[in-house]
Motif scaffolding. Structure first.
Motif, mmCIF file in Angstrom:
data_model
loop_
_atom_site.group_PDB
_atom_site.id
_atom_site.type_symbol
_atom_site.label_atom_id
_atom_site.label_comp_id
_atom_site.label_asym_id
_atom_site.label_seq_id
_atom_site.Cartn_x
_atom_site.Cartn_y
_atom_site.Cartn_z
ATOM 1 N N ASP A 182 1.732 18.820 6.241
ATOM 2 C CA ASP A 182 1.985 20.055 6.983
ATOM 3 C C ASP A 182 3.271 20.734 6.492
ATOM 4 O O ASP A 182 3.391 21.959 6.563
ATOM 5 C CB ASP A 182 2.077 19.772 8.483
ATOM 6 N N ILE A 183 4.209 19.935 5.995
ATOM 7 C CA ILE A 183 5.411 20.511 5.374
ATOM 8 C C ILE A 183 4.991 21.326 4.150
ATOM 9 O O ILE A 183 5.440 22.454 3.946
ATOM 10 C CB ILE A 183 6.407 19.408 4.937
ATOM 11 N N GLU A 184 4.126 20.747 3.337
ATOM 12 C CA GLU A 184 3.650 21.429 2.126
ATOM 13 C C GLU A 184 2.964 22.739 2.475
ATOM 14 O O GLU A 184 3.218 23.775 1.860
ATOM 15 C CB GLU A 184 2.686 20.527 1.348
ATOM 16 N N ARG A 185 2.085 22.720 3.481
ATOM 17 C CA ARG A 185 1.354 23.932 3.856
ATOM 18 C C ARG A 185 2.286 25.011 4.415
ATOM 19 O O ARG A 185 2.090 26.202 4.170
ATOM 20 C CB ARG A 185 0.242 23.603 4.854
ATOM 21 N N ALA A 186 3.287 24.580 5.162
ATOM 22 C CA ALA A 186 4.257 25.543 5.706
ATOM 23 C C ALA A 186 5.036 26.211 4.570
ATOM 24 O O ALA A 186 5.226 27.439 4.566
ATOM 25 C CB ALA A 186 5.215 24.830 6.659
ATOM 26 N N LEU A 187 5.465 25.417 3.605
ATOM 27 C CA LEU A 187 6.211 25.956 2.455
ATOM 28 C C LEU A 187 5.328 26.881 1.626
ATOM 29 O O LEU A 187 5.765 27.943 1.166
ATOM 30 C CB LEU A 187 6.745 24.816 1.588
ATOM 31 N N TRP A 188 4.087 26.479 1.417
ATOM 32 C CA TRP A 188 3.148 27.295 0.649
ATOM 33 C C TRP A 188 2.942 28.639 1.332
ATOM 34 O O TRP A 188 2.977 29.694 0.694
ATOM 35 C CB TRP A 188 1.805 26.561 0.517
ATOM 36 N N SER A 189 2.743 28.610 2.651
ATOM 37 C CA SER A 189 2.494 29.839 3.416
ATOM 38 C C SER A 189 3.652 30.813 3.306
ATOM 39 O O SER A 189 3.453 32.022 3.111
ATOM 40 C CB SER A 189 2.253 29.500 4.892
ATOM 41 N N CYS A 190 4.874 30.292 3.436
ATOM 42 C CA CYS A 190 6.058 31.155 3.345
ATOM 43 C C CYS A 190 6.228 31.760 1.962
ATOM 44 O O CYS A 190 6.590 32.926 1.818
ATOM 45 C CB CYS A 190 7.308 30.354 3.713
ATOM 46 N N THR A 191 5.957 30.944 0.950
ATOM 47 C CA THR A 191 6.098 31.431 -0.429
ATOM 48 C C THR A 191 5.076 32.517 -0.736
ATOM 49 O O THR A 191 5.404 33.544 -1.330
ATOM 50 C CB THR A 191 5.952 30.274 -1.433
ATOM 51 N N VAL A 192 3.843 32.300 -0.307
ATOM 52 C CA VAL A 192 2.787 33.294 -0.529
ATOM 53 C C VAL A 192 3.128 34.591 0.204
ATOM 54 O O VAL A 192 2.950 35.687 -0.331
ATOM 55 C CB VAL A 192 1.418 32.748 -0.060
ATOM 56 N N ARG A 193 3.655 34.471 1.406
ATOM 57 C CA ARG A 193 4.029 35.656 2.185
ATOM 58 C C ARG A 193 5.157 36.423 1.498
ATOM 59 O O ARG A 193 5.106 37.655 1.388
ATOM 60 C CB ARG A 193 4.471 35.259 3.591
ATOM 61 N N SER A 194 6.176 35.714 1.036
ATOM 62 C CA SER A 194 7.313 36.388 0.400
ATOM 63 C C SER A 194 6.902 37.074 -0.895
ATOM 64 O O SER A 194 7.414 38.139 -1.238
ATOM 65 C CB SER A 194 8.456 35.398 0.138
ATOM 66 N N LYS A 195 5.940 36.483 -1.606
ATOM 67 C CA LYS A 195 5.458 37.095 -2.851
ATOM 68 C C LYS A 195 4.638 38.349 -2.577
ATOM 69 O O LYS A 195 4.575 39.267 -3.400
ATOM 70 C CB LYS A 195 4.614 36.092 -3.639
#
Length: 210
Positions: A182-195
């Motif tokens: 879930d840490i990985e998914r949270a980080l992925w989500s934030c990165t995709v959003r910022s991009k």
């Protein structure tokens, strides 16, 4: 919102995690939504239904690879490699890998004997079966957690696992939290959003190139 890896606010991490499905949809990639459902929901059930001797089939590995490439960078040769693997070879390697857990290093080595399967793909296989132990090695989460997403070595993955497991333990002490995946998914989500933000901000006018 931006999510600093040092952040210890469970609420902030939960907010990032809760946006995961909408971020998957926002990529507008063919079949990604259904592939993500297969990977996160159906595949774990299939694997655990085979306990105490869980294994992966070539067809399932191909679907997992499609998910991995669709959620990240598309590398068609990898899909060709795993799709052509003999079913008995995939079954044997994956069975040995799952039985090796919680020794992640050994489990990854058992899987990377398969053509087209490196540590990153091996991590996706292990995360489908044991998300509480082995998170998926995504570029996006690697960049935030380690500051580098170009090193796909086993050594780098083990460092990544330690960082995400430690962060997961930290959040569990402060509130309700499942595990490193879930840490990985949270980080992925934030990165995709910022991009995607520059594009979202310019949606009222011309679409900005990126």
């Amino acid at each position: 919102m931006e999510l600093d890896f040092k952040c210890s606010d469970v609420g902030a991490w939960k907010e990032a995690l809760s946006s995961y499905e909408s971020r998957i949809e926002s990529l507008n990639k063919p079949d990604l939504v259904s592939l993500d459902q297969f990977y996160r929901v159906k595949l774990p059930c299939l694997l655990h239904d085979r306990d105490p001797n869980p294994y992966l089939t070539t067809s399932e590995l191909s679907q997992l690879m499609k998910w991995k490439l669709s959620r990240g960078k598309w590398r068609p040769r990898l899909l060709d490699f795993v799709s052509s693997l003999d079913d008995s070879v995939v079954k044997s390697a994956s069975e040995k890998a799952f039985k090796s857990l919680p020794d992640i290093s050994k489990a990854v080595k058992e899987l990377t004997v398969l053509k087209g399967v490196g540590p990153a793909t091996a991590s996706a296989v292990l995360a489908a079966y044991a998300p509480d132990i082995a998170p998926f090695m995504s570029d996006e989460a690697m960049e935030v957690a380690l500051g580098n997403s170009k090193d796909y070595s086993l050594k780098q993955y083990l460092l990544f696992v330690t960082k995400l497991q430690d962060k997961s333990k930290e959040l569990k002490l402060k509130g309700e939290w499942d595990g490193p995946s879930d840490i990985e998914r949270a980080l992925w989500s934030c990165t995709v959003r910022s991009k995607s933000q520059p594009e979202e901000k310019s949606s009222s006018g011309k679409k900005r190139k990126r």
